[in-house]
Design a protein around this motif. Sequence first.
Motif, PDB file in Angstrom:
ATOM      1  N   UNK A   1     -16.336 -33.774   1.017  1.00  0.00           N
ATOM      2  CA  UNK A   1     -15.253 -33.908   0.262  1.00  0.00           C
ATOM      3  C   UNK A   1     -14.180 -32.397   0.109  1.00  0.00           C
ATOM      4  N   UNK A   2     -13.146 -32.690   0.235  1.00  0.00           N
ATOM      5  CA  UNK A   2     -12.256 -31.671   0.369  1.00  0.00           C
ATOM      6  C   UNK A   2     -11.492 -32.074  -0.569  1.00  0.00           C
ATOM      7  N   UNK A   3     -10.917 -30.839  -1.612  1.00  0.00           N
ATOM      8  CA  UNK A   3      -9.665 -30.807  -2.408  1.00  0.00           C
ATOM      9  C   UNK A   3      -8.595 -30.140  -1.517  1.00  0.00           C
ATOM     10  N   UNK A   4      -7.349 -30.571  -1.510  1.00  0.00           N
ATOM     11  CA  UNK A   4      -6.246 -29.904  -0.919  1.00  0.00           C
ATOM     12  C   UNK A   4      -4.997 -30.156  -1.723  1.00  0.00           C
ATOM     13  N   UNK A   5      -3.876 -29.569  -1.246  1.00  0.00           N
ATOM     14  CA  UNK A   5      -2.440 -29.791  -1.893  1.00  0.00           C
ATOM     15  C   UNK A   5      -2.167 -31.437  -1.054  1.00  0.00           C
ATOM     16  N   UNK A   6      -1.498 -32.117  -1.627  1.00  0.00           N
ATOM     17  CA  UNK A   6      -1.034 -33.384  -1.110  1.00  0.00           C
ATOM     18  C   UNK A   6      -0.066 -33.145  -0.146  1.00  0.00           C
TER      19      UNK A   6
END
Length: 259
Positions: free
Chosen positions: A1-6
Amino acid sequence: MMIRIAKSSDKFHILKFCKNTFSWGDYIKDVWDHWLSEGNLLVIEKTNPIGVCHAVFSKNQVWIEGIRINSNFRRQNLASNLISKVESLAIQKQIPISLMLIDTENIPSLLMAQNLGYKINQTWKFYSLFPQENNSYEISYEKIIPNSELSHYVKSWRWIPLDDDTISSLNSKKCIVQSKKDKDPTIAILGDSEHFEKTLIVTLFTGSKNNTMNIISFLQNFGFEKKYQRLQILTKETLPEFRDLEHKISFHLMQKLLS
Ligand SMILES: CC(C)(COP(=O)(O)OP(=O)(O)OC[C@H]1O[C@@H](n2cnc3c(N)ncnc32)[C@H](O)[C@@H]1OP(=O)(O)O)[C@@H](O)C(=O)NCCC(=O)NCCS
């Protein structure tokens, strides 16, 4: 899972699962472009984006909104991870408070927030008022002075603390209306929605019933004259019965101290 700017190309994947989130649908499609351009729109992805939330950082608080997780991927801590990510960014910026608004009946979301250390700070009611010609009012545009009752005002569905600077800026914009027919004044702070056309958002601090009815009549007529399609009233109190005024939902303002 990765969180990043849309990025813009995420819109397709996100909107696919943000259609029927609630009984009335969802508003993410209407705000996506604004939020993307405002910045700090975060997605969490596996192969494709499967969750989203938007953060608005200001000096004294971070506002978290639009938390959505694809229903096939819930209960895997994805929303909690997104929120924790926003909180860590806020801590880096030395922002002391995190806030979010949750429907009082959205139990999964309330449990998630409580799990993360959020507490109910206030409860607000959302009313809609249908614009109509109505000439039975008497109001004044007057400055307000800070007091503890005037805790927040609602700007485009974000709760902003009414500190001295905010109050003086609102005073100078002349968007504060008062009814002082009898002792306990009712105060309304008016603002256009930045995300929805022809939508007036009103924060109402109620005084006497007489004053509140008077302001509602003014708002109804103001909405009619200025051709608003929607008048949205947010208040901490229960409003008196009034034709064309409807209580829609109540929300808890959830708060967490970050430091
Ligand atoms: C609310 C929502 C964002 C939660 O996302 P999520 O990724 O499933 O949440 P998490 O996995 O991080 O949940 C963390 C904790 O919250 C609580 N929780 C979350 N969903 C729950 C549910 N349906 N029932 C009971 N508790 C729940 C649990 O304590 C959970 O921990 P656990 O799974 O170890 O028991 C998701 O259900 C959603 O997208 N709902 C529709 C949109 C919405 O309501 N958004 C919030 C608007 S404010």
